[in-house]
Design an enzyme around this catalytic site. Structure first.
Site, PDB file in Angstrom:
ATOM      1  N   HIS A  48       0.853  -1.192   0.000  1.00  0.00           N
ATOM      2  CA  HIS A  48       0.000   0.000   0.000  1.00  0.00           C
ATOM      3  C   HIS A  48       0.883   1.234   0.000  1.00  0.00           C
ATOM      4  O   HIS A  48       1.957   1.233   0.591  1.00  0.00           O
ATOM      5  CB  HIS A  48      -0.872   0.008   1.266  1.00  0.00           C
ATOM      6  CG  HIS A  48      -1.985   0.996   1.248  1.00  0.00           C
ATOM      7  ND1 HIS A  48      -3.222   0.711   0.723  1.00  0.00           N
ATOM      8  CD2 HIS A  48      -2.053   2.281   1.682  1.00  0.00           C
ATOM      9  CE1 HIS A  48      -4.011   1.770   0.838  1.00  0.00           C
ATOM     10  NE2 HIS A  48      -3.316   2.741   1.416  1.00  0.00           N
ATOM     11  N   ASP A  89     -14.383   1.739   6.269  1.00  0.00           N
ATOM     12  CA  ASP A  89     -13.374   2.772   5.973  1.00  0.00           C
ATOM     13  C   ASP A  89     -13.951   3.833   5.030  1.00  0.00           C
ATOM     14  O   ASP A  89     -13.596   5.009   5.129  1.00  0.00           O
ATOM     15  CB  ASP A  89     -12.120   2.132   5.361  1.00  0.00           C
ATOM     16  CG  ASP A  89     -11.105   3.177   4.917  1.00  0.00           C
ATOM     17  OD1 ASP A  89     -10.731   4.019   5.752  1.00  0.00           O
ATOM     18  OD2 ASP A  89     -10.717   3.177   3.739  1.00  0.00           O
ATOM     19  N   ARG A  92     -13.571  12.438   6.070  1.00  0.00           N
ATOM     20  CA  ARG A  92     -12.261  13.029   6.408  1.00  0.00           C
ATOM     21  C   ARG A  92     -11.809  13.954   5.294  1.00  0.00           C
ATOM     22  O   ARG A  92     -11.228  15.010   5.537  1.00  0.00           O
ATOM     23  CB  ARG A  92     -11.219  11.911   6.607  1.00  0.00           C
ATOM     24  CG  ARG A  92     -11.351  11.205   7.945  1.00  0.00           C
ATOM     25  CD  ARG A  92     -10.520   9.944   7.967  1.00  0.00           C
ATOM     26  NE  ARG A  92      -9.127  10.202   7.722  1.00  0.00           N
ATOM     27  CZ  ARG A  92      -8.290   9.351   7.104  1.00  0.00           C
ATOM     28  NH1 ARG A  92      -8.719   8.171   6.693  1.00  0.00           N
ATOM     29  NH2 ARG A  92      -7.044   9.659   6.926  1.00  0.00           N
ATOM     30  N   SER A 151      -7.252   3.327   8.610  1.00  0.00           N
ATOM     31  CA  SER A 151      -7.751   3.210   7.239  1.00  0.00           C
ATOM     32  C   SER A 151      -6.876   2.262   6.418  1.00  0.00           C
ATOM     33  O   SER A 151      -7.358   1.332   5.762  1.00  0.00           O
ATOM     34  CB  SER A 151      -7.777   4.621   6.623  1.00  0.00           C
ATOM     35  OG  SER A 151      -7.936   4.570   5.239  1.00  0.00           O
ATOM     36  N   LYS A 180      -7.572  -2.225   5.644  1.00  0.00           N
ATOM     37  CA  LYS A 180      -7.766  -2.758   4.280  1.00  0.00           C
ATOM     38  C   LYS A 180      -6.750  -3.859   3.988  1.00  0.00           C
ATOM     39  O   LYS A 180      -7.042  -4.826   3.280  1.00  0.00           O
ATOM     40  CB  LYS A 180      -7.650  -1.610   3.264  1.00  0.00           C
ATOM     41  CG  LYS A 180      -8.878  -0.691   3.302  1.00  0.00           C
ATOM     42  CD  LYS A 180      -8.809   0.438   2.302  1.00  0.00           C
ATOM     43  CE  LYS A 180      -7.909   1.544   2.748  1.00  0.00           C
ATOM     44  NZ  LYS A 180      -8.115   2.847   2.156  1.00  0.00           N
TER      45      LYS A 180
END
Ligand code: URA
Length: 462
Positions: A101, A180, A187, A202, A206
């Site tokens: 990520h 999320d 946000r 967040s 995931k």
């Protein structure tokens, strides 16, 4: 496994408690009181069920930004996100599963290099990516530049492709950490994006939901990133590792610079072409090095190699001998994409209306290419979204001809600009203002990789 109080011990998917009161919950955070696992679970369930209103979630997010969450609260929030959906079912598929990520950057196409590269090493990778919002580009938008490429894959299709091809590149499914999404969306519009605990929950939720054994997070720092300072980036990296460990996962982090764009292409079609070059061992040095560094960490964590040095040699060979590119072609073909379109000669990706160039106004050394300004220029051309619903022009973009540290002569081309129908003059002016020059060279090249939780070696750092 986690030693902290976990919801599993309270029953994972129970409905919110009847006596849960969102106002009391927000009030507690406003006073700086630490929430329990049960209260956080109730809140997240309430958001999902619609019994907690958007304005209440917004108020809580701001209270978190002002008062913070403890490590335990951050873990409970991550856990509640994970438990709001499914964990990707990888049962019956042989192999070590890796996931990667990035916290988001400009010209960051490492996912499209790392995924086929790791699959060419025999690792399995089901990569779920997002679309661009704000100034950061999105992997899913880039993939849509390939004619026919289907980004939305069902869980069953993902399982089949993992078995046949070893890797899949898909958009987020609504089943994995769905909570999320409403948090992330609010946000984005309430100036509560940059809280470390909210980012960690967040990102990590995931990755846990994707079921991977090995998780690598690339934390971006600099002008074109959420984290503006190395201190903040280090704190986020450490928090992500701590939360990962509480889930019993091996989670490694790399902190990399986003002061100048990564690689030379910023846009969609142009980035796909740069990916192709990189997968054939002919990419820009910074993009190749960061992709190799992330892949080295993944390979060592997965136990394929004892050190980053040995992994580097093998991975570099996969780029040079074309196996990584063949793997990319296999993924594209499996997802309905036209592999012929990837050939730089025929280049059947979306084509821009016209091409312009910007020139160096003076002779000198480039001391800065502000990635945020480059991203804004691409967005002005129609390559970025102001609203979630905006339709992108995948043909527009920028191709840098020089990077920070280069000497340029007055009148030399700094960048090619691929334009469409939108804001040509404004985009060109924004792009020009991204460059800063000096008459003297830089003392040293700015480092690309600022920290790695797993030891790398020197020549990977630049
Ligand atoms: N990427 C994510 O997935 N979440 C964040 O909060 C920030 C970057």
């Amino acid at each position: 496994m986690a030693t902290t109080e976990t919801l599993s011990s309270h029953s994972a998917k129970r409905p919110p408690s009847l006596d849960f009161n969102p106002i009391t919950f927000i009030e507690q955070k406003k006073q700086g009181v630490a929430h329990t696992a049960v209260a956080i679970h109730d809140f997240v369930q309430g958001v999902m069920a619609g019994t907690v209103a958007d304005y209440q979630l917004s108020a809580w997010l701001m209270a978190v930004c002002l008062k913070g969450l403890t490590e335990d609260e951050t873990f409970y929030l991550t856990e509640a996100f994970v438990q709001s959906g499914e964990i990707l079912n990888l049962e019956g598929i042989e192999g070590t599963f890796v996931d990667k990520h990035s916290t988001g950057g400009v010209g960051d196409k490492t996912t499209l290099v790392v995924v086929p590269l790791l699959a060419s090493m025999g690792l399995k990778i089901a990569k779920l990516s997002g679309r661009g919002l704000g100034f950061t580009g999105g992997t899913i938008d880039k993939l849509e530049a390939i004619p026919g490429f289907k980004v939305a894959q069902s869980t069953q299709a993902m399982r089949e492709q993992l078995q046949q091809v070893g890797a899949v590149l898909s958009s987020q499914t609504g089943d994995l950490a769905p909570a999320d999404a409403p948090f992330y969306a609010l946000r984005d519009v309430t100036a509560t994006m940059d809280n470390l605990s909210l980012i960690a929950a967040s990102v990590v939720s995931k990755k846990i939901a994707s079921g991977a054994d090995v998780i690598i997070i690339d934390i971006k720092v600099g002008r074109g990133a959420f984290m503006k300072t190395l201190t903040e980036a280090k704190a986020l990296a450490s928090l992500c590792r701590t939360i990962g460990a509480k889930f019993g996962k091996r989670l490694e982090t790399i902190i990399s610079s986003m002061d100048q764009p990564l690689g030379t292409a910023i846009g969609h079609s142009v980035e796909i072409l740069e990916v192709v070059e990189t997968l054939k061992g002919k990419g820009s040095t910074d993009l190749e090095h960061l992709s190799l560094a992330l892949s080295c960490v993944a390979c060592v964590s997965a136990g394929l190699f004892p050190t980053a040095e040995t992994a580097w040699v093998a991975l570099k060979e996969k780029l040079n001998n074309g196996e990584a590119f063949l793997q990319f072609e296999a993924i594209v073909r499996a997802q309905g994409g036209d592999v012929e379109a990837l050939d730089p000669e025929t280049n059947a990706l979306p084509q821009p209306a016209r091409m312009a160039t910007i020139m160096a106004p003076t002779s000198g050394y480039i001391h800065q290419i502000d990635s945020l300004k480059v991203a804004k220029a691409v967005k002005l051309l129609g390559g970025g979204r102001a609203q979630k619903t905006d339709v992108l022009d995948l043909s527009v973009g920028v191709q840098l001809q020089h990077k920070v540290g280069d000497f340029v002569e007055e009148g030399e081309v700094l960048a090619k600009v691929f334009t469409g129908k939108h804001h040509f003059n404004e985009a060109i002016e924004t792009l020009k203002s991204a460059f800063q020059y000096a008459t003297f060279p830089l003392d040293e090249q700015p480092p690309l990789i600022l920290e790695s939780s797993l030891p790398l070696f020197l020549h990977l750092n630049n």
